[in-house]
Design a protein around this motif. Structure first.
Motif, PDB file in Angstrom:
ATOM      1  N   GLU A  37       0.860  -1.185   0.000  1.00 27.05           N
ATOM      2  CA  GLU A  37       0.000   0.000   0.000  1.00 27.05           C
ATOM      3  C   GLU A  37       0.894   1.233   0.000  1.00 27.05           C
ATOM      4  O   GLU A  37       1.469   1.603   1.026  1.00 27.05           O
ATOM      5  CB  GLU A  37      -0.908  -0.012   1.222  1.00 27.05           C
ATOM      6  N   SER A  38       1.030   1.855  -1.169  1.00 21.00           N
ATOM      7  CA  SER A  38       1.919   3.004  -1.281  1.00 21.00           C
ATOM      8  C   SER A  38       1.287   4.220  -0.610  1.00 21.00           C
ATOM      9  O   SER A  38       0.091   4.265  -0.357  1.00 21.00           O
ATOM     10  CB  SER A  38       2.250   3.299  -2.741  1.00 21.00           C
ATOM     11  N   TYR A  39       2.134   5.216  -0.323  1.00 18.72           N
ATOM     12  CA  TYR A  39       1.647   6.425   0.327  1.00 18.72           C
ATOM     13  C   TYR A  39       2.561   7.591  -0.019  1.00 18.72           C
ATOM     14  O   TYR A  39       3.692   7.403  -0.459  1.00 18.72           O
ATOM     15  CB  TYR A  39       1.566   6.245   1.845  1.00 18.72           C
ATOM     16  N   ASP A  40       2.073   8.791   0.201  1.00 20.76           N
ATOM     17  CA  ASP A  40       2.832  10.008  -0.030  1.00 20.76           C
ATOM     18  C   ASP A  40       3.150  10.614   1.327  1.00 20.76           C
ATOM     19  O   ASP A  40       2.248  11.050   2.040  1.00 20.76           O
ATOM     20  CB  ASP A  40       2.012  10.983  -0.868  1.00 20.76           C
ATOM     21  N   ASN A  41       4.427  10.653   1.685  1.00 22.20           N
ATOM     22  CA  ASN A  41       4.797  11.227   2.978  1.00 22.20           C
ATOM     23  C   ASN A  41       4.930  12.751   2.926  1.00 22.20           C
ATOM     24  O   ASN A  41       5.180  13.389   3.932  1.00 22.20           O
ATOM     25  CB  ASN A  41       6.081  10.593   3.513  1.00 22.20           C
ATOM     26  N   ARG A  42       4.802  13.319   1.745  1.00 26.75           N
ATOM     27  CA  ARG A  42       4.811  14.765   1.503  1.00 26.75           C
ATOM     28  C   ARG A  42       6.081  15.479   1.994  1.00 26.75           C
ATOM     29  O   ARG A  42       6.061  16.653   2.308  1.00 26.75           O
ATOM     30  CB  ARG A  42       3.572  15.428   2.108  1.00 26.75           C
ATOM     31  N   SER A  43       7.180  14.754   2.035  1.00 25.05           N
ATOM     32  CA  SER A  43       8.449  15.348   2.447  1.00 25.05           C
ATOM     33  C   SER A  43       8.856  16.435   1.456  1.00 25.05           C
ATOM     34  O   SER A  43       8.579  16.345   0.258  1.00 25.05           O
ATOM     35  CB  SER A  43       9.535  14.269   2.496  1.00 25.05           C
ATOM     36  N   LEU A  44       9.527  17.460   1.947  1.00 27.55           N
ATOM     37  CA  LEU A  44      10.053  18.495   1.066  1.00 27.55           C
ATOM     38  C   LEU A  44      11.276  18.002   0.301  1.00 27.55           C
ATOM     39  O   LEU A  44      11.604  18.522  -0.752  1.00 27.55           O
ATOM     40  CB  LEU A  44      10.393  19.751   1.870  1.00 27.55           C
TER      41      LEU A  44
END
Length: 157
Positions: A37-44
């Motif tokens: 289950e992929s995800y977006d950690n929204r890191s800069l």
């Protein structure tokens, strides 16, 4: 009963599958199905941002290469197709940002599992569709009857 090895961070999918009868395992040698289950950690940091897509998928493929797994589900969002299309096109890849690139790469890497003989299904879902997709995901994991060896499914709103 499917013996499930899960890769991801959101436990909603894992909890549903366990309640539906999947047995969670901690080692690939004990698994016969895998869920990524992929995800977006929204890191800069752009490299760090890809850990929830490319990094996670690569980790799963590395494990699958040395396992008895026979089915895999990849759950991702629609960021590989929801960006701006090239002029003159209305279908295909349209990355929304670096996360879309990571998602597309995870989709491509999922093909490696199919090439290893693992029946593979990629679900491109919007966040509000995950709950509705869970019975379909479980059905695929519980039986490979009537399913193609590789499939990418994009759910519409």
């Amino acid at each position: 009963m499917p013996h499930l090895l899960y890769f991801g961070r959101d436990r909603v999918v894992l909890e549903y599958l366990v309640e539906a009868g999947c047995i969670p395992v901690k080692d690939i040698k004990d698994a016969n199905v895998v869920v990524v289950e992929s995800y977006d950690n929204r890191s800069l940091n752009l490299s760090e941002r890809l850990t929830g897509t490319i990094g996670l998928m690569r980790q799963a493929i590395d494990e699958i290469e040395r396992s008895p797994v026979n089915r895999m589900v990849v759950i991702t969002d629609q960021s590989s197709t929801k960006g701006t299309m090239r002029k003159g096109t209305n279908s295909g890849v349209a990355l929304d940002d670096v996360h879309g690139f990571g998602t597309l790469t995870a989709e491509v890497l999922s093909r490696m599992a199919a090439n290893l003989g693992v029946k593979t299904k990629v679900y491109r879902l919007q966040a509000d569709q995950i709950q509705k997709s869970l019975p379909h995901i479980h059905a695929f994991l519980a039986s490979d009857e009537g399913f193609p060896d590789y499939e990418v499914v994009t759910w519409s709103a």
